[in-house]
Scaffold this active site. Structure first.
Site, PDB file in Angstrom:
ATOM      1  N   GLU A   1      -4.394   8.045  -3.180  1.00 44.61           N
ATOM      2  CA  GLU A   1      -5.240   6.349  -2.543  1.00 44.61           C
ATOM      3  C   GLU A   1      -5.484   5.749  -3.941  1.00 44.61           C
ATOM      4  O   GLU A   1      -5.366   4.113  -3.585  1.00 44.61           O
ATOM      5  CB  GLU A   1      -6.340   6.534  -1.517  1.00 44.61           C
ATOM      6  CG  GLU A   1      -6.748   6.208  -0.727  1.00 44.61           C
ATOM      7  CD  GLU A   1      -5.892   5.928   0.371  1.00 44.61           C
ATOM      8  OE1 GLU A   1      -4.977   6.449   0.638  1.00 44.61           O
ATOM      9  OE2 GLU A   1      -6.221   4.417   1.174  1.00 44.61           O
TER      10      GLU A   1
ATOM     11  N   HIS B   1       0.302  -1.654  -0.049  1.00 39.56           N
ATOM     12  CA  HIS B   1      -0.264  -0.379  -0.079  1.00 39.56           C
ATOM     13  C   HIS B   1       0.934   1.139  -0.492  1.00 39.56           C
ATOM     14  O   HIS B   1       0.662   1.920  -0.652  1.00 39.56           O
ATOM     15  CB  HIS B   1      -1.341  -0.015   0.879  1.00 39.56           C
ATOM     16  CG  HIS B   1      -1.509   1.266   1.285  1.00 39.56           C
ATOM     17  ND1 HIS B   1      -3.092   0.721   0.763  1.00 39.56           N
ATOM     18  CD2 HIS B   1      -1.462   2.411   1.621  1.00 39.56           C
ATOM     19  CE1 HIS B   1      -3.668   2.116   1.036  1.00 39.56           C
ATOM     20  NE2 HIS B   1      -2.705   3.045   1.548  1.00 39.56           N
ATOM     21  N   GLU B   2       2.140   0.965   0.719  1.00 41.72           N
ATOM     22  CA  GLU B   2       2.540   2.880   1.160  1.00 41.72           C
ATOM     23  C   GLU B   2       3.915   2.805  -0.104  1.00 41.72           C
ATOM     24  O   GLU B   2       3.563   3.381  -0.767  1.00 41.72           O
ATOM     25  CB  GLU B   2       3.660   2.447   2.698  1.00 41.72           C
ATOM     26  CG  GLU B   2       2.564   2.330   3.523  1.00 41.72           C
ATOM     27  CD  GLU B   2       1.467   3.353   3.536  1.00 41.72           C
ATOM     28  OE1 GLU B   2       2.228   4.472   2.977  1.00 41.72           O
ATOM     29  OE2 GLU B   2       0.630   3.195   4.554  1.00 41.72           O
TER      30      GLU B   2
ATOM     31  N   HIS C   1       1.735   4.641  -3.035  1.00 42.38           N
ATOM     32  CA  HIS C   1       1.555   5.935  -2.473  1.00 42.38           C
ATOM     33  C   HIS C   1       3.460   6.558  -2.879  1.00 42.38           C
ATOM     34  O   HIS C   1       3.754   7.307  -3.266  1.00 42.38           O
ATOM     35  CB  HIS C   1       1.665   6.378  -1.065  1.00 42.38           C
ATOM     36  CG  HIS C   1       0.496   6.568  -0.481  1.00 42.38           C
ATOM     37  ND1 HIS C   1      -0.770   6.722  -1.093  1.00 42.38           N
ATOM     38  CD2 HIS C   1       0.106   5.542   0.460  1.00 42.38           C
ATOM     39  CE1 HIS C   1      -1.937   7.019  -0.096  1.00 42.38           C
ATOM     40  NE2 HIS C   1      -1.274   6.007   0.911  1.00 42.38           N
TER      41      HIS C   1
END
Lengths: 492, 492
Positions: free
Chosen positions: A286, A256-257, A260
């Site tokens: 997101e 997830h990170e 980003h």
């Protein structure tokens, strides 16, 4: 120097200082000695004061009045600088300073209240935050015709409105509820069991990060209580966490990170340290983290690869093959915490927050009634009761630091991810072959080219529309994707 | 608010920003991804610009003209603020900016030149640095009657002069040379042999750091290429390094940096983030690091404790007992590098640099002749030839970043340490009993009380004089200490 050049030089230096302030935040969560908290608050306050003075400097207004953009990117730079400047000068300096002090204090009170499950401790300071945020929203909305909530929302997702989000949620809600009820009604897939050494979790995390395209020569991975990504340009750092019996927490937090971080790293070098040189909105940001984590990382094809990786490193996982592993990864499960929710229920958590925070801003809900409102709504939406405030109204930091209007950007991110996923699957018919080899490169390359490299060049909805062959963002692709995926997973 | 209060508020914010800039430096040497170097230079440049603008703000001059100190500490604050302000406004802004850019570039060129042993690569940019530093010195010396060199020296050691240092070196030189010749003439103690796991070196480092009083709740230890200490108040971090076959490098680097860090940590909390709330000069700072490292850490009593610690952790050390271990710790040995020099020869390295940099500043030596001058002087002083520029004129970063007038503060630190050691031994007759138990607490407590807690309250020589019962700093205590210690070690 022309006014445009002066403006860009000023902006570049301001961006550099903002990067420094951001890195202080990273340090605070990863490296800072415990005893330095008080001093750090003064350091952050001093940096904020410097940034605020720069952002409201009347010279910027004068340059903006004169500046002529030399090209398309220049137009985007001016648009973003003007937007930020007009926002900054609308908020009285005293109010901005009071909010900074208050939210710094409120964050500490929230942490204590959460640790002791004591909403009564948090309520007074949260009331003050709501009051000052309303004052800020009044200042921001002035002359725009926007509602207070929309004025705040616009800060995180330029161009979005509560009405539009309300409509999106109305479309999503019945189909997500139906999908959840279907999933929870039938037989449940197993959870993983086994021995998941935390050093090995981090090592696998690191390898997955690199597979998803994270450039560790311009980034780094550390552990922190809450995973986050921080920084722009050539210094974009992420954190993750490890939980002994739950390796997916670490692995999918990392992916997830990385979504980003890859967005920031992929932005055209020419834009570094300029307003265009950053992710364009929270929603688009997101969308990248969610598509990396879910549509790619939790796909059947990638799960086949991950299953083998985890078997090699951790031995027996308590599941009987890659299909069962895939079901375990995507298990729809009861829970209280948004960040740990599965893809089906995640947006239901957001809807709850969205309605409550709009009511707070509109004055239709008082902080003293917030805990009861949360608990009632949760029981109605999820079918069981919140067991303790730390799993309910106190679960996340956002409101304590004044983030009202932020939550819906998570749902928008999911919606954008659904649109992008449909488009990229159309362009990459063989993607699953690569994913099955542990290579998300075709998809991340597609995203870098269609979305990430542009930074803030286009408005949020425009960059998604362009990536999707002119199709405006809509909830249908996400809903179809979820119904297909979870319909098959829970076919009974 | 009175002018004094305004000044202190301004100063507090400035100090907080300076702490942030310092932490960026720490990050650069410990955590920063390699690929972030270019962006980091812009971030540092932006911070420096902010700090420079604050430090030369004419409001400060107005407040200084009006301000009245409410007490003794207030007088010291005003004295330090006035000193920094007058210095800052003397240097033209263009020159300060040019120096910042040039030294940033020169540091990179130096690193490359050192890696390739190529003084010809470094000479042109060093000539530019010397030229700009001379211009800066002219600006600083203006109206003070000081020489160019003294104007620069005063920046690091307020109140010191080249003449005074020259006199100190004249007193030290013959006795140090005699001591070295005596030591190198007789039989030599063994060097340590064994297997020194680097993780175990770091673990022991950490334990020693705590024994010497370093508060890890307000600090941290990381590895870096060059050991250093960084920060003030409640966030004081150190670095050390490990060398596989040389555990003393790690352990004594740590103790040295702990001396610096403890000084900052021990300063009265009431002075935090004020000009008085920092070590008063480079010389006094170095006195703390050197007395921790040498007079305490390399004492016979503490070596007995350390011997047992290292035996327990690393097994056989190749020495036959604590006396031999003590001799190995204090071995007088041939070498080229100042930071690795023993206590006897260390100051001879400084004398060489002091004479060469004074000649550069005076225009009596040109950069093109510097390498030859270094090599000639080294051969004369040490009796053997420099083998390569990286072990000679290119060995340290100082000149590339414009640190002229800095080197003598190392020697002053040794001299102050000698004075303090004599005084504290008089006050603590049983110190060796504690050191033999691995407890330097009585000595570090004495130093905290007599020197460290005062921060910048007194002038550098004054704080040493006060700690030494009114005895002004002098080289005799250091020389007597060295002659006693090394006379006994090399008794033949």
């Amino acid at each position: 120097m022309t006014a445009f050049d002066r403006l860009m030089a000023w902006s570049r230096e301001t961006q550099a200082l903002a990067q420094v302030a951001g890195r202080l935040g990273w340090d605070q969560e990863t490296m800072m000695p415990r005893g330095a908290a008080g001093q750090r608050a003064e350091e952050m306050g001093a940096m904020e004061a410097v940034l605020h003075a720069r952002r409201t400097d009347s010279k910027v207004g004068e340059w903006l009045a004169e500046a002529e953009a030399p090209d398309t990117a220049g137009h985007a730079q001016l648009r973003l600088i003007r937007r930020d400047y007009e926002r900054a000068i609308k908020v009285p300096g005293d109010l901005a300073a009071a909010l900074a002090r208050l939210t710094s204090r409120a964050q500490g009170v929230w942490a204590q209240a959460r640790a002791t499950d004591d909403m009564a401790l948090f309520a007074p300071v949260l009331s003050e935050v709501v009051e000052l945020k309303r004052q800020e929203a009044v200042a921001l909305a002035d002359g725009t015709g926007r509602s207070l909530y929309d004025a705040l929302l616009d800060d995180y997702e330029p161009g979005a409105s509560a009405a539009q989000i309300q409509e999106m949620f109305s479309q999503m809600r019945p189909r997500l509820v139906a999908l959840r009820e279907h999933a929870l009604a039938g037989p449940q897939p197993p959870a993983l069991t086994g021995d998941f050494d935390e050093v090995a979790q981090m090592a696998l995390s690191r390898e997955l990060a690199e597979r998803f395209g994270y450039d560790l020569g311009r980034g780094r991975i550390d552990k922190a209580v809450h995973p986050f990504s921080s920084g722009s340009g050539d210094d974009v750092r992420i954190t993750t966490r490890t939980v002994a019996n739950d390796p997916f927490n670490c692995l999918y937090s990392t992916i997830h990170e990385v979504g980003h971080a890859c967005y920031e790293q992929a932005i055209d070098q020419a834009y570094h340290l300029t307003p265009v040189g950053q992710g364009v909105s929270m929603g688009v940001h997101e969308s990248q983290s969610r598509i990396y984590e879910n549509q790619l990382g939790r796909s059947r094809a990638f799960c086949g690869f991950l299953y083998q990786q985890m078997r090699d490193r951790f031995g027996d996982l308590g599941v009987d093959g890659p299909d069962t592993f895939y079901a375990a990864v995507n298990r729809v499960h009861r829970g209280f915490i948004r960040t740990e929710a599965d893809e089906v229920q995640y947006n239901l958590h957001i809807m709850l927050r969205f309605d409550l925070e709009r009511a707070l801003m509109a004055g239709d809900l008082q902080v003293q009634d917030l805990e009861a409102a949360w608990n009632d709504r949760f029981a109605a939406d999820f079918g069981y009761a919140v067991d303790r405030p730390a799993n309910g109204v106190l679960q996340y930091v956002h409101w304590s630091v004044g983030l009202f209007g932020y939550f819906p950007t998570y749902a928008l991110g999911n919606l954008y991810a659904g649109c992008l996923h449909t488009a990229l699957r159309r362009d990459l018919p063989d993607l699953d072959d690569a994913l099955a080899q542990g290579d998300p490169g075709p998809a991340t390359g597609w995203l870098a080219d269609k979305v990430q490299r542009h930074g803030g060049l286009f408005a949020p909805q425009e960059v998604i529309t362009r990536a999707c062959d002119g199709q405006a963002p809509d909830a249908e692709p996400l809903l179809s994707y979820l119904e297909n995926k979870f319909g098959a997973l829970y076919a009974g």
